[in-house]
Design an enzyme around this catalytic site. Structure first.
Site, PDB file in Angstrom:
ATOM      1  N   ASP A  51       0.837  -1.210   0.000  1.00 24.37           N
ATOM      2  CA  ASP A  51       0.000   0.000   0.000  1.00 24.37           C
ATOM      3  C   ASP A  51       0.873   1.261   0.000  1.00 24.37           C
ATOM      4  OD1 ASP A  51      -2.415  -1.249  -0.129  1.00 24.37           O
ATOM      5  OD2 ASP A  51      -2.807  -1.195   2.027  1.00 24.37           O
ATOM      6  N   ASN A 166      -5.683   6.725  10.686  1.00 26.03           N
ATOM      7  CA  ASN A 166      -6.956   7.075  11.311  1.00 26.03           C
ATOM      8  C   ASN A 166      -7.533   5.931  12.152  1.00 26.03           C
ATOM      9  OD1 ASN A 166      -9.737   8.581  11.313  1.00 26.03           O
ATOM     10  ND2 ASN A 166     -10.190   6.605  10.378  1.00 26.03           N
ATOM     11  N   SER A 168      -5.876   3.515  13.591  1.00 24.58           N
ATOM     12  CA  SER A 168      -5.046   3.256  14.770  1.00 24.58           C
ATOM     13  C   SER A 168      -5.396   4.166  15.937  1.00 24.58           C
ATOM     14  CB  SER A 168      -3.561   3.456  14.432  1.00 24.58           C
ATOM     15  OG  SER A 168      -3.186   2.659  13.354  1.00 24.58           O
TER      16      SER A 168
HETATM   17  P1  NAP Z   1       4.200   2.072   6.962  1.00 26.57           P
HETATM   18  O1  NAP Z   1       4.701   2.556   8.259  1.00 26.57           O
HETATM   19  O2  NAP Z   1       4.857   0.883   6.361  1.00 26.57           O
HETATM   20  O3  NAP Z   1       2.606   1.858   7.009  1.00 26.57           O
HETATM   21  C1  NAP Z   1       1.950   1.286   8.036  1.00 26.57           C
HETATM   22  C2  NAP Z   1       0.998   0.225   7.502  1.00 26.57           C
HETATM   23  O4  NAP Z   1      -0.170   0.864   6.950  1.00 26.57           O
HETATM   24  C3  NAP Z   1       1.570  -0.655   6.421  1.00 26.57           C
HETATM   25  O5  NAP Z   1       1.242  -1.965   6.761  1.00 26.57           O
HETATM   26  C4  NAP Z   1       0.828  -0.212   5.177  1.00 26.57           C
HETATM   27  O6  NAP Z   1       0.674  -1.244   4.235  1.00 26.57           O
HETATM   28  C5  NAP Z   1      -0.496   0.173   5.754  1.00 26.57           C
HETATM   29  N1  NAP Z   1      -1.365   1.045   4.985  1.00 26.57           N
HETATM   30  C6  NAP Z   1      -1.064   2.086   4.165  1.00 26.57           C
HETATM   31  N2  NAP Z   1      -2.181   2.653   3.679  1.00 26.57           N
HETATM   32  C7  NAP Z   1      -3.217   1.949   4.187  1.00 26.57           C
HETATM   33  C8  NAP Z   1      -4.624   2.047   4.053  1.00 26.57           C
HETATM   34  N3  NAP Z   1      -5.186   2.997   3.310  1.00 26.57           N
HETATM   35  N4  NAP Z   1      -5.391   1.180   4.743  1.00 26.57           N
HETATM   36  C9  NAP Z   1      -4.841   0.227   5.522  1.00 26.57           C
HETATM   37  N5  NAP Z   1      -3.517   0.078   5.677  1.00 26.57           N
HETATM   38  C10 NAP Z   1      -2.723   0.941   5.028  1.00 26.57           C
HETATM   39  O7  NAP Z   1       4.224   3.271   5.922  1.00 26.57           O
HETATM   40  P2  NAP Z   1       3.652   3.226   4.452  1.00 26.57           P
HETATM   41  O8  NAP Z   1       3.521   1.827   3.972  1.00 26.57           O
HETATM   42  O9  NAP Z   1       4.452   4.169   3.673  1.00 26.57           O
HETATM   43  O10 NAP Z   1       2.162   3.799   4.622  1.00 26.57           O
HETATM   44  C11 NAP Z   1       1.937   5.112   4.968  1.00 26.57           C
HETATM   45  C12 NAP Z   1       0.748   5.194   5.848  1.00 26.57           C
HETATM   46  O11 NAP Z   1       1.024   4.612   7.118  1.00 26.57           O
HETATM   47  C13 NAP Z   1       0.326   6.594   6.169  1.00 26.57           C
HETATM   48  O12 NAP Z   1      -0.421   7.166   5.131  1.00 26.57           O
HETATM   49  C14 NAP Z   1      -0.451   6.396   7.440  1.00 26.57           C
HETATM   50  O13 NAP Z   1      -1.817   6.170   7.163  1.00 26.57           O
HETATM   51  C15 NAP Z   1       0.092   5.123   8.026  1.00 26.57           C
HETATM   52  N6  NAP Z   1       0.670   5.385   9.342  1.00 26.57           N
HETATM   53  C16 NAP Z   1       0.121   4.746  10.398  1.00 26.57           C
HETATM   54  C17 NAP Z   1       0.558   5.006  11.678  1.00 26.57           C
HETATM   55  C18 NAP Z   1      -0.102   4.296  12.808  1.00 26.57           C
HETATM   56  O14 NAP Z   1      -1.011   3.501  12.551  1.00 26.57           O
HETATM   57  N7  NAP Z   1       0.281   4.572  14.034  1.00 26.57           N
HETATM   58  C19 NAP Z   1       1.580   5.924  11.890  1.00 26.57           C
HETATM   59  C20 NAP Z   1       2.141   6.546  10.796  1.00 26.57           C
HETATM   60  C21 NAP Z   1       1.677   6.269   9.509  1.00 26.57           C
HETATM   61  P3  NAP Z   1       1.902  -1.843   3.368  1.00 26.57           P
HETATM   62  O15 NAP Z   1       2.709  -2.651   4.314  1.00 26.57           O
HETATM   63  O16 NAP Z   1       1.225  -2.664   2.329  1.00 26.57           O
HETATM   64  O17 NAP Z   1       2.665  -0.691   2.785  1.00 26.57           O
END
Ligand code: NAP
Ligand code: MN
Length: 266
Positions: A51, A166, A168
């Site tokens: 993603d 969102n 989380s």
């Molecule tokens: P990452 O740190 O590897 O992402 C965290 C996880 O979110 C990965 O498993 C990623 O999937 C998944 N993901 C991304 N978009 C998603 C969606 N729309 N719905 C469900 N899961 C999703 O960083 P990244 O892969 O570059 O992804 C960036 C996204 O991570 C940001 O846009 C933000 O939404 C999210 N994020 C989450 C947190 C948290 O939950 N505490 C903190 C910072 C950022 P893949 O492994 O397939 O890439």
């Protein structure tokens, strides 16, 4: 129309990945697709990875709303933006040979910083304190002073981003058929002096959200557009609204949004 068959592959360019994707290139050629190396000439943009890669593919190709995007997963499982497994070529061929491709439309948000710089987000815009101290944001809805937030930060998520950051922080999962944006808090301070709504809220696509960073010394927050940090550091005002531009993906039998949510979380 032959130009409808220009395909651009977005993926890492290291040796291991090049080896993994070479069957894809062959498959595309066999089916009379024209592989382009300049994304501006593409009608179809295919991301190969997870993603996170899909988010980058959309950003690096400029959020094209005249292109069809597709995500191919290399992680072994399908996800929110990846509807194809790298080795499931039969499914790709099926999708490629459809007479008429149906599309799904994903809303995006448009963020403007200090009336100057604008950018789009497919998952979310996030803003958080870059230091240990809390920071303060005045939150306005359509210019109405709604609340004063004090805490770690805030997230403004699109419907497809509702399952990412969102989620989380206990935000709701939102159907992308609803053009809207969701505002969620990151650790708000709530006591007799400071009060915020405390729950996430969802704004209609015709609203404008304004975040005013109170200039009290902690006004250099970390801002993120999806998985990329913004290089702008000092900020006073952020306007967020639903963008007119949408992202289109291929509509398949098994990839309704709720199918994706089920396969990812349940
Ligand atoms: P990452 O740190 O590897 O992402 C965290 C996880 O979110 C990965 O498993 C990623 O999937 C998944 N993901 C991304 N978009 C998603 C969606 N729309 N719905 C469900 N899961 C999703 O960083 P990244 O892969 O570059 O992804 C960036 C996204 O991570 C940001 O846009 C933000 O939404 C999210 N994020 C989450 C947190 C948290 O939950 N505490 C903190 C910072 C950022 P893949 O492994 O397939 O890439
Ligand atoms: Mn990732």
């Amino acid at each position: 129309m032959p130009t409808r068959r220009n395909i651009y592959f977005y993926h890492k360019r290291d040796e291991e990945m090049m080896e993994k994707v070479s069957p894809l290139y062959n498959l595309a050629k066999e089916h009379d697709f024209n592989i382009v190396t300049d994304y501006r000439k593409a009608n179809i943009i295919v991301s190969v990875g997870g993603d996170g890669t899909f988010l980058q593919a959309v950003r690096k190709t400029g959020f094209r709303d005249d292109c069809l995007y597709a995500g191919i997963s290399t992680t072994g499982s399908l996800s929110l933006y990846c509807d194809f497994h790298l080795d499931d070529t039969a499914k790709m061929v099926e999708a490629m040979t459809y007479e008429q491709v149906e599309v799904r439309r994903y809303p995006t948000i448009e963020v403007t910083i200090d009336d100057q710089t604008s950018f789009q987000c497919l998952n979310e815009f996030s803003i958080r304190s870059a230091i240990i101290k809390t920071f303060v944001i005045d939150v306005l809805i359509d210019d109405l002073q709604f609340e004063t937030f004090r805490g770690d930060g805030m997230i403004v998520a699109t419907p497809t981003g509702s399952t990412a950051y969102n989620k989380s922080v206990n935000g709701s999962v939102v159907d992308p058929m609803l053009p809207c944006m969701q505002v969620s808090e990151l650790a708000s301070l709530n006591n007799n002096r400071y009060r915020t709504l405390g729950s996430s809220f969802i704004l209609s696509g015709s609203r404008k959200l304004t975040l005013k960073v109170v200039q009290d010394g902690n006004d250099h927050p970390t801002m993120g557009m999806d998985n990329e940090a913004l290089s702008i550091q000092h900020v006073e005002k952020i306007d967020v609204r639903l963008s007119e531009k949408i992202i289109k993906t291929v509509k398949l039998k098994d990839n309704s949004f709720w199918e994706k949510v089920r396969r990812t979380f349940l």
